[in-house]
Design an enzyme around this catalytic site. Structure first.
Site, PDB file in Angstrom:
ATOM      1  N   GLU A  32       1.798  -0.513  -5.080  1.00  0.00           N
ATOM      2  CA  GLU A  32       0.841   0.532  -5.409  1.00  0.00           C
ATOM      3  C   GLU A  32       1.706   1.779  -5.606  1.00  0.00           C
ATOM      4  OE1 GLU A  32      -3.380   2.224  -3.772  1.00  0.00           O
ATOM      5  OE2 GLU A  32      -1.736   2.150  -2.333  1.00  0.00           O
ATOM      6  N   ASP A  73       0.834  -1.184   0.000  1.00  0.00           N
ATOM      7  CA  ASP A  73       0.000   0.000   0.000  1.00  0.00           C
ATOM      8  C   ASP A  73       0.884   1.254   0.000  1.00  0.00           C
ATOM      9  OD1 ASP A  73      -2.640   1.358   0.453  1.00  0.00           O
ATOM     10  OD2 ASP A  73      -1.644   1.961   2.305  1.00  0.00           O
TER      11      ASP A  73
END
Length: 703
Positions: free
Chosen positions: A385, A348
């Protein structure tokens, strides 16, 4: 308490068990005193002993305690200066979690007693929160893996499937009620049978590290359902376990992985190393902030003192460029691979983790360099990401080095725009279809660097993408201000649910066309759980706080036609090597077939020339792919049907593989045979795939 020479003293953080007891070890450079506090497993509010720890090399504090057994609860109290303006926030009244805890007990219903400060953080809080604070648990890691081995699938064979551990099984009728929403539920034979029948290969689990709910959500009666609020980088989230016992929770996670591996399914974890649940200076003191705020978080220092750098939108950013934080991240990753047997990670806001000591993204920085040379981590699946927020260098799609793969946000947006009918979207759509060489090829990244996705947990579901022109997030309690406004979605004429047969037919066709695009693109396909069944979130594109029917998989409902089409598209991709290319197209001609690896065609079967790609009105083109057999993909994103002159002559025979204007979409083999040189009718909003059965395919094509 004097040291026990029979108990080993490791030079690493965490708890080391031995037959004689355990050694507890924790990092703090700026603390003056650190105490180990032991709590009764049967009554976690009762402190049974307090041990003064010894400072050793590398700022590691240790305590050797005889008689410690698995299940022992503990925490730390760090003494030191309260100087927030210098990023020093020590408060010995706050019990702190072990950053290396393998399991965590408790779930506080608010953070008031966890606050390390009083008022506007000028003074430290005097309330001792020991009784109600979260506790770390000692865990025995022994486990019978029964010969478990990772499937270790190559990227070209991978089909990713993102799901939420709780939401996926919470309403599954074949999973026993006590196991629904748990690790054991995900490892249940009925669930595994569904996943295998679908054809996906790799499960990407939303965060399973121990996390906390934000106070502002608790006040609204909501929770942080997605779990992007980590407080335990080694501990599986206790609410997803069927047992309250911390030892059993770890064992249950391992049993889930073992069951999934036995079925040939990989386990990828979505991990959040970019920030923690402690938030900004107004947040609770739970771990890093109380142990050594300056060493674990990124700060700016000016005439007003220290300020957290908030490049995550969550109040703080873990400083992965400092030795203790970098070590913790790497140790955590290795633990999940070696002890928990997971197969990879999706990071993330990976740009935050990849920032250097100057807070700049650096493809050669500490974290990325460490992972690349690590003998364990460099061998597992690594997905970035590739963005964070609030910085000029926050968007880094294409910027990560090998062996990383990246969630390709440019793919998502381009494909959505094309099928939504946006003018001028065709040229970029073709680039994304071909693996985004313009994004990844400039620094010799391979074609499979792109993780291609249409939807994910963060945004609309696939059904909602073609059912809502605007987001509808009122249930989140923020007056619909949250969530992305740039969705490139369409309603097909009616916003939300409808009984209009024409609208429903168009929505189904668009979903098939979107999914078929995904499965015929170069790159690694990524599916959002439930899209194959017609799952809806009623237009909510930010359901992070919806731990209820809105987010859970509704197993009582299924769009059977979409499910069947999805299965067949995945199977087709697995069957045809031309749909699993590992190289970019280069236009080279195959002497055996006389075909280039890809040939772009106009509707009259002539070659599509470069300048014509950028015609804003272009809605229609063909792509002839060399392979065994050669395939012809026909794309029509327009609102009107088109005619396409099939390449070849009367000696050429084509057969339709699938046509997204049809229900269910796939055609029985050889049931639609068409000669070359014949005009083929393709409907609006449709993708058709034909395969060459025999004869030449490109006679007379020219530009």
């Amino acid at each position: 308490m004097p040291s026990d020479p029979a108990i080993p003293v490791p030079n690493r953080p965490g708890v080391t068990l031995s037959p004689e007891g355990a050694t507890f070890c924790v990092f703090s450079r700026h603390a003056t005193v650190v105490d180990l506090c032991l709590y009764d497993p049967a009554n976690p509010s009762v402190e049974t002993a307090r041990v003064r720890m010894r400072r050793g090399e590398c700022d590691l504090w240790t305590a050797q305690v005889p008689g410690i057994k698995p299940g022992q609860l503990y925490g730390y109290r760090a003494h030191g200066p309260w100087m927030p303006d210098r990023a020093l926030r020590f408060n010995a009244n706050k019990l702190l979690l072990d950053p290396y805890a393998l399991a965590i007990v408790g779930q506080p219903d608010g953070c008031t007693s966890m606050l390390g400060h009083k008022g506007p953080s000028v003074f430290p809080g005097a309330h001792d929160n020991g009784p109600e604070a979260l506790k770390s648990a000692v865990v025995d890691t022994a486990f019978d893996w029964q010969g478990d081995r990772s499937p270790r699938l190559p990227w070209q064979e991978t089909v990713l499937y993102e799901l939420h551990v709780k939401g996926f099984t919470q309403k599954h009728p074949e999973v026993p009620k006590k196991l629904r929403g748990t690790y054991a539920g995900l490892g249940h034979p009925a669930v595994i049978a569904y996943l295998k029948d679908l054809g996906v290969t790799s499960l990407q689990l939303l965060p399973v590290h121990q996390h906390l709910d934000d106070q502002f959500l608790l006040e609204k009666g909501l929770t942080n359902y997605w779990g992007y609020n980590t407080i335990g980088f080694f501990a599986p989230h206790n609410e997803y376990a069927s047992s309250p016992d911390p030892q059993e929770q770890v064992r249950e996670f391992k049993e889930m992985v073992r069951a999934l591996h036995a079925a040939g399914l990989e386990v990828i974890l979505d991990v959040v190393y970019n920030h923690t649940a402690e938030g900004d200076e107004r947040g609770p003191t739970l771990m890093f902030r109380g142990l050594d705020d300056r060493m674990f978080y990124r700060h700016t220092f000016d005439e007003h003192g220290a300020n957290y750098i908030n490049i995550t939108g969550c109040g703080n950013a873990v400083d992965s460029a400092t030795p203790p934080a970098l070590r913790l991240i790497l140790d955590s990753l290795r633990y999940w691979v070696t002890e928990m047997h997971v197969d990879g990670f999706r990071f993330d806001l990976a740009v935050t983790v990849a920032r250097d000591q100057h807070d700049n993204f650096d493809a050669n920085g500490q974290f990325l360099a460490a992972v690349a040379q690590d003998p364990v981590l460099s061998q597992v699946k690594l997905i970035a990401e590739p963005w964070d927020i609030f910085r000029m260098d926050s968007y880094q799609v294409g910027g990560f080095p090998e062996p990383w793969r990246e969630l390709n946000g440019k793919y998502r947006d381009a494909v959505r725009k094309f099928w939504a009918g946006d003018e001028g979207s065709t040229a970029e759509f073709a680039k994304r279809l071909c693996g985004s060489q313009d994004v990844f090829g400039w620094n010799q990244r391979p074609a499979l660097s792109s993780i291609n996705f249409l939807t994910s947990h963060d945004g609309f579901t696939l059904l909602d993408l073609v059912s809502y022109a605007s987001k509808h997030n009122e249930a989140n309690g923020e007056q619909n201000r949250d969530g992305d406004n740039a969705n490139h979605s369409v309603s097909c004429g009616v916003e939300g649910p409808t009984k209009d047969a024409a609208v429903l037919k168009l929505r189904a066709r668009l979903r098939r066309s979107l999914l078929a695009t995904l499965m015929t693109s170069i790159g690694v396909p990524f599916l959002n759980a439930g899209d194959e069944r017609g799952r809806t979130q009623k237009g909510n594109n930010n359901a992070y706080c919806q731990d209820n029917d809105l987010s859970w998989m509704d197993w009582a409902f299924c769009d059977e036609e979409m499910l069947d089409f999805t299965k067949q598209m995945i199977a087709l991709r697995k069957r045809l090597s031309s749909l699993r290319r590992t190289q970019y197209f280069d236009g080279m001609v195959n002497p055996a077939t006389g075909l280039a690896d890809v040939t772009w065609l106009e509707g009259d079967a002539s070659l599509l020339c470069h300048e014509e790609w950028h015609d804003p009105k272009r809605v229609f083109f063909g792509a002839l792919l060399d392979g065994a057999p050669p395939l012809l993909l026909l794309f029509n994103r327009g609102e009107l049907p088109q005619n396409f002159l099939l390449p070849g002559s009367g000696e050429t025979v084509w057969s339709v593989v699938f046509d997204t204007s049809l229900v269910p979409g796939f055609v029985e083999p050889d049931s639609r045979l068409i000669e070359g040189g014949v005009s083929f009718h393709i409907k609006a909003s449709t993708l058709v795939c034909l395969q060459l059965n025999e004869g030449p395919a490109l006679e007379g094509a020219h530009c």
